[in-house]
Design an enzyme around this catalytic site. Sequence first.
Site, mmCIF file in Angstrom:
data_model
loop_
_atom_site.group_PDB
_atom_site.id
_atom_site.type_symbol
_atom_site.label_atom_id
_atom_site.label_comp_id
_atom_site.label_asym_id
_atom_site.label_seq_id
_atom_site.Cartn_x
_atom_site.Cartn_y
_atom_site.Cartn_z
ATOM 1 N N ARG A 138 38.471 31.405 41.054
ATOM 2 C CA ARG A 138 39.803 30.850 41.315
ATOM 3 C C ARG A 138 40.214 31.190 42.732
ATOM 4 N NH1 ARG A 138 43.518 34.724 37.362
ATOM 5 N NH2 ARG A 138 42.509 36.655 37.908
ATOM 6 N N ASN A 176 49.509 31.080 41.460
ATOM 7 C CA ASN A 176 49.329 32.358 40.774
ATOM 8 C C ASN A 176 48.768 33.396 41.732
ATOM 9 O OD1 ASN A 176 49.255 33.593 37.863
ATOM 10 N ND2 ASN A 176 47.367 34.272 38.860
ATOM 11 N N GLU A 177 49.524 34.454 41.943
ATOM 12 C CA GLU A 177 49.093 35.546 42.832
ATOM 13 C C GLU A 177 48.515 35.006 44.143
ATOM 14 O OE1 GLU A 177 46.690 38.361 40.626
ATOM 15 O OE2 GLU A 177 48.469 39.226 39.725
ATOM 16 N N GLU A 330 53.703 39.579 34.660
ATOM 17 C CA GLU A 330 52.502 39.976 33.915
ATOM 18 C C GLU A 330 52.469 41.495 33.796
ATOM 19 O OE1 GLU A 330 48.831 38.608 35.591
ATOM 20 O OE2 GLU A 330 49.582 36.585 35.903
ATOM 21 N N TRP A 338 39.572 45.094 35.095
ATOM 22 C CA TRP A 338 39.018 44.899 36.436
ATOM 23 C C TRP A 338 38.841 46.173 37.257
ATOM 24 C CZ3 TRP A 338 43.219 46.724 38.992
ATOM 25 C CH2 TRP A 338 44.485 46.445 38.463
ATOM 26 N N GLU A 378 37.298 37.166 31.800
ATOM 27 C CA GLU A 378 38.116 38.357 31.505
ATOM 28 C C GLU A 378 38.068 38.719 30.026
ATOM 29 O OE1 GLU A 378 41.420 36.254 33.562
ATOM 30 O OE2 GLU A 378 41.674 38.149 34.589
ATOM 31 N N GLN A 379 36.871 38.738 29.460
ATOM 32 C CA GLN A 379 36.746 38.893 28.007
ATOM 33 C C GLN A 379 37.195 40.260 27.493
ATOM 34 O OE1 GLN A 379 32.699 37.567 28.378
ATOM 35 N NE2 GLN A 379 33.001 35.971 26.855
ATOM 36 N N TYR A 380 37.174 41.280 28.355
ATOM 37 C CA TYR A 380 37.511 42.638 27.899
ATOM 38 C C TYR A 380 38.987 43.000 28.072
ATOM 39 C CZ TYR A 380 32.695 44.192 27.190
ATOM 40 O OH TYR A 380 31.428 44.377 26.711
ATOM 41 N N HIS A 381 39.770 42.140 28.715
ATOM 42 C CA HIS A 381 41.157 42.510 29.033
ATOM 43 C C HIS A 381 41.991 42.697 27.765
ATOM 44 C CE1 HIS A 381 45.042 42.406 31.061
ATOM 45 N NE2 HIS A 381 44.405 42.518 32.207
#
Length: 693
Positions: A138, A176-177, A330, A338, A378-381
């Site tokens: 992104r 976004n950011e 957020e 991360w 971001e599967q572990y977030h």
Amino acid sequence: MARATSALLLALLAVTIAVRGQKPAAPSNQQAPPPLLLGSAWYPEQWPEERWEADLTLMEKAHLHLVRVGEFAWSTLEPSEGKFDLDWLERAVNLAGQHGIYTVLGTPTATPPAWLTEKYPEVLRVDENGHRDEHGNRLQYNWSSPKYRALSREIVRELAVRFGRNPYVIGWQIDNEISQTSTDDGTRQQFQDWLRRRYGTLTALNARWTTAYWSETYTDWSQIPIPKHGGVDSGNPGLLLSWREFISDTWRSYLLNQTDVIRPIADSRQFMTTNTMGFFQYYDHYVTESVLDLAAWDDYMPDGKIDPVFNGMAHDLARGFKHKNFWVMETQPGFVNWSNVNVPLRPGDERALVWHDIAHGADAVNFWQWRSALNGQEQYHGTLIGPDGTPVPLYPEVQQIGKELEQLGPVLADTHVVSEVALLHSYESRWAIEWQPQSVKFDPIQEMARYYAPLRRSVESVDIVSPEADLSRYKLVIAPALNVITAKVAENLIAYVKAGGNLVLTPRSGMKDEDNSLRVERQPGPLSALLGGRVEQFYALAAPVVVDGDMLHTDASIWAEELSVSSPETKVILRYGKSNGWLDGKPAVISRRIGRGSITYVGTVFDETAMRTLTGWLLAQSHVTVAPLLVPDGVEASTRVGKDRMVHILVNFADKEVTVHLPSTMKDEMYTGHNVQQIVLPVSGVAVLSEPR
Ligand code: GLA
């Protein structure tokens, strides 16, 4: 919807607006959202539509009243160029609305679709090594690209036409950011044009940047480079500063590119915001926030520990962008993905965190995210529900928070943080020190924190504002390491002191001007005359030096400046003891009263204990009202002020239970509804107490 149909709708809408001669009013079926909002980022595009109802029901059960949607959904919203599909999003927004959940709509420009960057590769950013970015992550776009801006306007216009009057959509998050820049030729050309507008002639630019140094003299605008790599040799200081200012202006116009499309279509109720990243420093947020309505930031702590000082400062920074309550757009449910070791918050700390946010002036806290995408980066977030679609262990704590926000919303509605003390935060100064640190131990944000921590304890609210802000409301203004003092800032600070304000400068102040050039006067430059004193020399320290005086006897470290006085009205408050030879016996802190106000220069860096004494002295001489609510160490007390009431929020960050004795009877709003004289706070405990004003 096809672009032609949508353009027709837009034209009709524009005619209607023109006839009425004003922005569309709020739709009559709009109910105001609750005063305090808890919510989550939600990505309906990642799930079958049949699942939405279950998600929204679980959100409703957790007392969530907010979702942010859409910010990465461009490829679903515009699957091919000019073919829009917004129906699904409208169904999602309306379904959420039926569950009492309001929407902030993210514009999806942080993630351009593959068809777009394939067809228009020129919109991709070029990094500092000259590599053009690719599809698949992104923020791969070039923020200055006219083509990217044109394509963004198309999708944003479609969204505005469809959602600009949707009763459930309460605001817009642009992109976004925002953060990445580009070094491509087009950007370089824009930068050179920007410099030409700023400096007028190359003669002026060469003089103000001292380009005779290292034979940098430019004879054509096209020779001026984009500075690429960090470090002392990274570029002329004037070039570096101009490049960051260009970046900031370009982000401002990037935001305007979208808000200018949305505002005339959207009704007046919908706000414009973007989500920032705390003290992120690669552009000047005072420049970008000037075109927005609401400040919002993303608050993460990868080590699972809430640091009330640094987290509090970041909140207060965000509050200072618009001088009003802000949002946490957020925050992590438990943990992030991360960092090196992504430690979860302790049980109870999510609640402490949300109340800490509110205590500092947040009116909404939004989790990132509701449920992990089954695939994606971001599967572990941390999430609120698992990949199986059922609540994770944190969910009951979030339910409790949601319930409390519903219960206490009316108590905190229309309450604000009111401060008598401000800290000045200057991007230019931070950049100037970053580029030529002289001592890597000197960190401008740490320097701010040294003042913030004891002041915040004593007064329960501290503002963090731009040096160009209106300072008249403050009794005490501290400018930590204000290295760059522009003519405009000097005027603002001098006027403040002359009108009775108390200004404190700390090491490294007033060394440079608007071009990041050294000033020809010694520090603090344009404030030296008012101070009746100056810096004779600065020294980076390897070992501590002794500082002595009536007020305290202590060690100072990191940085020390030898001060001198030139006016009989300027008093030496503290002196260096036997130290590095150069400093022995020389003034370390000097101060001058000017009418009802004062100006003080602190020439060195003190430890925590000394800072408590020093800030106590500063508060006393500035006649700041010290907070009556004295809390034990580890507890943070904050006050939000309403028309007829004061609301105190206490959060226990200590590792043990504490009892807080109240200076007067207060109403316990959170637990009993009764008047109390003291309150017991377990570890991570929170109390909300009110008293009439
Ligand atoms: C940022 C982004 C989110 C998500 C989170 C994860 O804040 O805005 O999309 O990636 O980080 O912590």
